[in-house]
Design an enzyme around this catalytic site. Structure first.
Site, PDB file in Angstrom:
ATOM      1  N   GLY A  16       7.342   7.227   4.858  1.00 14.42           N
ATOM      2  CA  GLY A  16       6.954   5.860   4.900  1.00 14.42           C
ATOM      3  C   GLY A  16       8.240   5.229   5.676  1.00 14.42           C
ATOM      4  N   GLY A  17       9.015   5.955   6.506  1.00 11.30           N
ATOM      5  CA  GLY A  17      10.051   5.504   7.014  1.00 11.30           C
ATOM      6  C   GLY A  17       9.853   4.524   8.280  1.00 11.30           C
ATOM      7  N   LEU A  21      10.379  -1.163   3.540  1.00 17.56           N
ATOM      8  CA  LEU A  21      11.850  -0.787   2.831  1.00 17.56           C
ATOM      9  C   LEU A  21      12.373   0.569   3.484  1.00 17.56           C
ATOM     10  N   ASP A  66       0.692  13.345   6.945  1.00 19.93           N
ATOM     11  CA  ASP A  66       0.153  12.938   5.662  1.00 19.93           C
ATOM     12  C   ASP A  66       0.584  13.657   4.565  1.00 19.93           C
ATOM     13  N   TYR A 148       7.632  -1.434 -13.215  1.00 23.54           N
ATOM     14  CA  TYR A 148       6.762  -1.143 -14.055  1.00 23.54           C
ATOM     15  C   TYR A 148       6.419   0.350 -14.420  1.00 23.54           C
ATOM     16  N   GLY A 190      12.039  -4.643  -7.627  1.00 25.92           N
ATOM     17  CA  GLY A 190      11.071  -5.846  -7.997  1.00 25.92           C
ATOM     18  C   GLY A 190      10.607  -6.178  -6.660  1.00 25.92           C
ATOM     19  N   PRO A 191      10.002  -7.349  -6.602  1.00 24.61           N
ATOM     20  CA  PRO A 191       9.455  -7.857  -5.224  1.00 24.61           C
ATOM     21  C   PRO A 191      10.266  -8.092  -4.087  1.00 24.61           C
ATOM     22  N   ARG A 200      -1.406  -6.481   0.230  1.00 21.42           N
ATOM     23  CA  ARG A 200      -2.105  -5.818  -0.738  1.00 21.42           C
ATOM     24  C   ARG A 200      -2.023  -6.344  -2.155  1.00 21.42           C
TER      25      ARG A 200
HETATM   26  C1  HXC Z   1     -10.357  -1.806  -4.642  1.00 28.45           C
HETATM   27  C2  HXC Z   1      -9.859  -0.282  -2.961  1.00 28.45           C
HETATM   28  C3  HXC Z   1      -9.223  -1.040  -2.619  1.00 28.45           C
HETATM   29  C4  HXC Z   1      -8.975  -2.342  -3.124  1.00 28.45           C
HETATM   30  C5  HXC Z   1      -9.177   0.486  -1.108  1.00 28.45           C
HETATM   31  N1  HXC Z   1     -10.110   0.946  -2.156  1.00 28.45           N
HETATM   32  N2  HXC Z   1      -8.723  -0.734  -1.319  1.00 28.45           N
HETATM   33  N3  HXC Z   1     -10.580  -0.573  -4.287  1.00 28.45           N
HETATM   34  N4  HXC Z   1      -9.593  -2.660  -4.229  1.00 28.45           N
HETATM   35  N5  HXC Z   1      -8.149  -3.229  -2.498  1.00 28.45           N
HETATM   36  C6  HXC Z   1     -10.937   1.956  -2.381  1.00 28.45           C
HETATM   37  C7  HXC Z   1     -11.710   2.162  -1.331  1.00 28.45           C
HETATM   38  O1  HXC Z   1     -13.094   1.512  -1.366  1.00 28.45           O
HETATM   39  C8  HXC Z   1     -12.176   3.750  -1.379  1.00 28.45           C
HETATM   40  O2  HXC Z   1     -13.050   4.008  -2.705  1.00 28.45           O
HETATM   41  C9  HXC Z   1     -10.801   4.289  -1.903  1.00 28.45           C
HETATM   42  O3  HXC Z   1     -10.139   3.358  -2.496  1.00 28.45           O
HETATM   43  C10 HXC Z   1     -10.095   4.854  -0.655  1.00 28.45           C
HETATM   44  O4  HXC Z   1     -10.045   3.998   0.258  1.00 28.45           O
HETATM   45  P1  HXC Z   1      -9.558   4.226   1.686  1.00 28.45           P
HETATM   46  O5  HXC Z   1      -9.325   2.856   2.360  1.00 28.45           O
HETATM   47  O6  HXC Z   1     -10.636   5.391   2.502  1.00 28.45           O
HETATM   48  O7  HXC Z   1      -7.994   4.869   1.229  1.00 28.45           O
HETATM   49  P2  HXC Z   1      -6.840   5.295   2.480  1.00 28.45           P
HETATM   50  O8  HXC Z   1      -7.291   5.083   3.740  1.00 28.45           O
HETATM   51  O9  HXC Z   1      -6.566   6.637   1.938  1.00 28.45           O
HETATM   52  O10 HXC Z   1      -5.883   4.300   2.014  1.00 28.45           O
HETATM   53  C11 HXC Z   1      -5.082   4.258   0.786  1.00 28.45           C
HETATM   54  C12 HXC Z   1      -4.887   3.011   0.374  1.00 28.45           C
HETATM   55  C13 HXC Z   1      -4.295   2.029   1.478  1.00 28.45           C
HETATM   56  C14 HXC Z   1      -3.809   2.970  -0.996  1.00 28.45           C
HETATM   57  C15 HXC Z   1      -5.972   2.304  -0.325  1.00 28.45           C
HETATM   58  O11 HXC Z   1      -3.977   0.528   0.890  1.00 28.45           O
HETATM   59  C16 HXC Z   1      -2.987   2.459   2.026  1.00 28.45           C
HETATM   60  O12 HXC Z   1      -3.117   3.133   3.061  1.00 28.45           O
HETATM   61  N6  HXC Z   1      -1.823   2.044   1.544  1.00 28.45           N
HETATM   62  C17 HXC Z   1      -0.488   2.479   2.188  1.00 28.45           C
HETATM   63  C18 HXC Z   1       0.487   1.454   2.196  1.00 28.45           C
HETATM   64  C19 HXC Z   1       0.842   0.702   0.914  1.00 28.45           C
HETATM   65  O13 HXC Z   1      -0.253   0.624  -0.030  1.00 28.45           O
HETATM   66  N7  HXC Z   1       1.883  -0.025   0.640  1.00 28.45           N
HETATM   67  C20 HXC Z   1       2.211  -0.987  -0.246  1.00 28.45           C
HETATM   68  C21 HXC Z   1       2.944  -0.253  -1.337  1.00 28.45           C
HETATM   69  S1  HXC Z   1       3.563  -1.551  -2.453  1.00 28.45           S
HETATM   70  P3  HXC Z   1     -14.671   4.338  -2.338  1.00 28.45           P
HETATM   71  O14 HXC Z   1     -15.194   4.486  -3.822  1.00 28.45           O
HETATM   72  O15 HXC Z   1     -15.186   2.907  -1.751  1.00 28.45           O
HETATM   73  O16 HXC Z   1     -14.895   5.355  -1.278  1.00 28.45           O
HETATM   74  C22 HXC Z   1       4.191  -0.820  -3.772  1.00 28.45           C
HETATM   75  C23 HXC Z   1       5.105  -1.766  -4.761  1.00 28.45           C
HETATM   76  C24 HXC Z   1       4.393  -2.467  -5.888  1.00 28.45           C
HETATM   77  O17 HXC Z   1       3.659   0.050  -4.236  1.00 28.45           O
HETATM   78  C25 HXC Z   1       5.434  -3.437  -6.468  1.00 28.45           C
HETATM   79  C26 HXC Z   1       5.469  -4.485  -6.219  1.00 28.45           C
HETATM   80  C27 HXC Z   1       6.321  -5.433  -7.002  1.00 28.45           C
HETATM   81  P1  NAP Z   2       5.056  -0.255   3.254  1.00 30.30           P
HETATM   82  O1  NAP Z   2       5.833  -1.015   4.195  1.00 30.30           O
HETATM   83  O2  NAP Z   2       3.607  -0.094   3.006  1.00 30.30           O
HETATM   84  O3  NAP Z   2       5.558   1.205   2.950  1.00 30.30           O
HETATM   85  C1  NAP Z   2       4.348   2.372   2.695  1.00 30.30           C
HETATM   86  C2  NAP Z   2       4.742   3.549   3.664  1.00 30.30           C
HETATM   87  O4  NAP Z   2       4.043   4.552   3.070  1.00 30.30           O
HETATM   88  C3  NAP Z   2       4.209   3.074   5.081  1.00 30.30           C
HETATM   89  O5  NAP Z   2       5.303   3.320   6.035  1.00 30.30           O
HETATM   90  C4  NAP Z   2       3.134   4.331   5.089  1.00 30.30           C
HETATM   91  O6  NAP Z   2       2.748   4.475   6.406  1.00 30.30           O
HETATM   92  C5  NAP Z   2       3.438   5.389   4.114  1.00 30.30           C
HETATM   93  N1  NAP Z   2       2.496   5.926   3.742  1.00 30.30           N
HETATM   94  C6  NAP Z   2       1.564   5.822   2.990  1.00 30.30           C
HETATM   95  N2  NAP Z   2       0.692   6.610   2.538  1.00 30.30           N
HETATM   96  C7  NAP Z   2       1.230   7.814   3.068  1.00 30.30           C
HETATM   97  C8  NAP Z   2       0.649   9.193   3.242  1.00 30.30           C
HETATM   98  N3  NAP Z   2      -0.548   9.650   2.765  1.00 30.30           N
HETATM   99  N4  NAP Z   2       1.552   9.964   4.034  1.00 30.30           N
HETATM  100  C9  NAP Z   2       2.672   9.474   4.590  1.00 30.30           C
HETATM  101  N5  NAP Z   2       3.125   8.326   4.487  1.00 30.30           N
HETATM  102  C10 NAP Z   2       2.313   7.402   3.838  1.00 30.30           C
HETATM  103  O7  NAP Z   2       5.476  -0.821   1.734  1.00 30.30           O
HETATM  104  P2  NAP Z   2       6.703  -1.280   0.985  1.00 30.30           P
HETATM  105  O8  NAP Z   2       7.119  -2.427   0.405  1.00 30.30           O
HETATM  106  O9  NAP Z   2       7.929  -0.927   2.141  1.00 30.30           O
HETATM  107  O10 NAP Z   2       6.994  -0.038   0.045  1.00 30.30           O
HETATM  108  C11 NAP Z   2       8.019   1.156   0.319  1.00 30.30           C
HETATM  109  C12 NAP Z   2       8.400   1.601  -1.140  1.00 30.30           C
HETATM  110  O11 NAP Z   2       8.912   0.648  -1.962  1.00 30.30           O
HETATM  111  C13 NAP Z   2       6.893   2.212  -1.945  1.00 30.30           C
HETATM  112  O12 NAP Z   2       7.619   3.208  -2.682  1.00 30.30           O
HETATM  113  C14 NAP Z   2       6.748   1.066  -2.712  1.00 30.30           C
HETATM  114  O13 NAP Z   2       6.077   1.473  -3.734  1.00 30.30           O
HETATM  115  C15 NAP Z   2       8.183   0.604  -3.185  1.00 30.30           C
HETATM  116  N6  NAP Z   2       8.146  -0.928  -3.716  1.00 30.30           N
HETATM  117  C16 NAP Z   2       7.993  -1.824  -3.094  1.00 30.30           C
HETATM  118  C17 NAP Z   2       8.063  -2.940  -3.487  1.00 30.30           C
HETATM  119  C18 NAP Z   2       8.036  -4.222  -2.660  1.00 30.30           C
HETATM  120  O14 NAP Z   2       7.917  -5.388  -3.082  1.00 30.30           O
HETATM  121  N7  NAP Z   2       7.732  -4.274  -1.600  1.00 30.30           N
HETATM  122  C19 NAP Z   2       8.429  -3.140  -4.947  1.00 30.30           C
HETATM  123  C20 NAP Z   2       8.385  -2.156  -5.735  1.00 30.30           C
HETATM  124  C21 NAP Z   2       8.507  -0.904  -5.132  1.00 30.30           C
HETATM  125  P3  NAP Z   2       1.241   5.022   6.951  1.00 30.30           P
HETATM  126  O15 NAP Z   2       0.259   4.118   6.372  1.00 30.30           O
HETATM  127  O16 NAP Z   2       1.742   5.063   8.553  1.00 30.30           O
HETATM  128  O17 NAP Z   2       1.095   6.435   6.381  1.00 30.30           O
END
Ligand code: HXC
Ligand code: NAP
Length: 282
Positions: A16-17, A21, A66, A148, A190-191, A200
């Site tokens: 995720g580079g 972050l 992936d 969490y 945290g955030p 998201r």
């Molecule tokens: C409910 C959802 C949904 C949503 C997807 N789905 N988004 N369900 N609410 N918002 C469901 C879809 O309908 C589908 O189910 C299944 O999940 C898979 O969806 P896809 O879109 O095909 O998945 P995919 O392409 O693999 O994408 C994975 C993902 C996506 C997690 C859904 O958001 C993603 O690529 N995220 C990567 C980056 C990311 O999330 N960054 C944030 C990290 S922040 P069905 O049944 O319809 O087929 C973090 C820190 C938190 O972690 C802490 C903060 C303080």
């Molecule tokens: P982000 O920009 O969405 O980073 C997530 C990264 O993961 C993206 O670069 C994404 O790239 C990569 N990724 C997702 N699915 C992958 C897969 N299947 N294979 C390879 N790469 C994949 O979000 P971020 O906020 O910087 O989050 C970074 C880390 O910090 C995460 O572990 C998150 O849980 C943690 N964190 C963030 C926060 C915050 O407030 N931002 C708080 C607590 C913890 P692709 O989509 O191109 O694959």
């Protein structure tokens, strides 16, 4: 704060580079002398980040992968080793997450998060760890979890369950692989506003503002603050830190946990009144 050669010639692989972050950590590691390898699913994002970060002759290698696919993970590590000869530090940063009532989730939605966060992280650690053990190569694994991971959290339940698993992985391997010179550390942020997380998890201004009230320092984190902590933890100065998770959240999770934390909303006049009432209990 840091010597400019803190990470000189260390090869750091960040999942995720290309964004958020992960990118911020990579940028800081490069400033401190590291050679960077970044991965993620979207090649165009990696290509752009690599181009932007490799100014001034800094070395940035990218390879799309992936991490849910163990074969792709193996090919990724092959590619980094072919390019740089070795990996010295693995940063498991890639994640997936979104807010939703749990009862609205399909099993595919659960898999989408668990497969990235828990399985992907495990595949990466296993692939890199096996090679380090076989080659008698010392290394550091840094896992990015969340605050969490130990409390759990409603509305991000797959993420909470997966991050708890990653925390357990960190602590377990800290014991098991120390004998091979492999150190494990974690950061619980945290955030920190990033496009990936905010779109998201806090998709409206109301949700984003509410988040600030939960933080004693009344602000979100700066990416550079997290990047500096990460640089320290992967450096040799942290050589005796193993299996530890460092929280960087402005005190957020403690405020949430404290029984009386909500009293920060009581005004001075109200405290005068409350003092009278509580002293009566003497
Ligand atoms: C409910 C959802 C949904 C949503 C997807 N789905 N988004 N369900 N609410 N918002 C469901 C879809 O309908 C589908 O189910 C299944 O999940 C898979 O969806 P896809 O879109 O095909 O998945 P995919 O392409 O693999 O994408 C994975 C993902 C996506 C997690 C859904 O958001 C993603 O690529 N995220 C990567 C980056 C990311 O999330 N960054 C944030 C990290 S922040 P069905 O049944 O319809 O087929 C973090 C820190 C938190 O972690 C802490 C903060 C303080
Ligand atoms: P982000 O920009 O969405 O980073 C997530 C990264 O993961 C993206 O670069 C994404 O790239 C990569 N990724 C997702 N699915 C992958 C897969 N299947 N294979 C390879 N790469 C994949 O979000 P971020 O906020 O910087 O989050 C970074 C880390 O910090 C995460 O572990 C998150 O849980 C943690 N964190 C963030 C926060 C915050 O407030 N931002 C708080 C607590 C913890 P692709 O989509 O191109 O694959």
């Amino acid at each position: 704060m840091f010597q400019p050669d803190l990470l000189q010639d260390k090869v750091v692989l960040i999942t995720g580079g290309g964004t958020g972050l992960g990118r911020a950590m990579g940028e800081r590691f490069l400033e401190l002398g590291a050679k960077l390898a970044i991965t993620g699913r979207r090649e165009s994002v990696l290509e752009e980040t690599a181009r932007e970060l490799s100014a001034d002759g800094r070395q940035v290698f990218y390879h799309a992968c992936d991490i849910r696919d163990a074969t792709q993970v193996s090919e990724l590590v092959d590619a980094v080793e072919t390019h740089y000869g070795q990996v010295d530090v693995l940063v498991n940063n890639a994640a997936g997450n979104f807010i939703s009532p749990t009862e609205r989730l399909s099993h595919r939605a659960v898999d989408a998060v668990l497969n990235i966060v828990l399985h992907g992280t495990f595949y990466m650690s296993l692939e890199v760890g096996k090679r380090w053990i076989e080659n008698k190569h010392n290394g550091v694994m840094l896992n990015i979890v969340t605050s969490y991971a130990w409390t759990g959290s409603g509305y991000v339940v797959p993420s909470a369950a997966a991050k708890a698993g990653v925390l357990a992985l960190t602590r377990s391997l800290a014991v098991e692989w120390a004998q091979y010179g492999i150190r494990q550390v974690a950061i619980a942020p945290g955030p920190f506003p990033t496009e990936g997380a905010w779109s998201r998890l806090s998709p409206t201004p109301e949700l984003a503002n509410k988040a600030i009230e939960r933080i004693p320092l009344r602000r979100v984190g700066e990416k550079s603050e997290l990047a500096n902590l990460a640089a320290y933890l992967i450096s040799d100065y942290a050589g005796y830190i193993n299996g530890e998770v460092v929280t960087i959240d402005g005190g957020e999770w403690l405020q949430g946990a404290g029984e009386f934390s909500g009293l920060s909303e009581v005004t001075t006049e109200q405290w005068d009144m409350l003092a009278l009432l509580t002293r009566k209990g003497k």
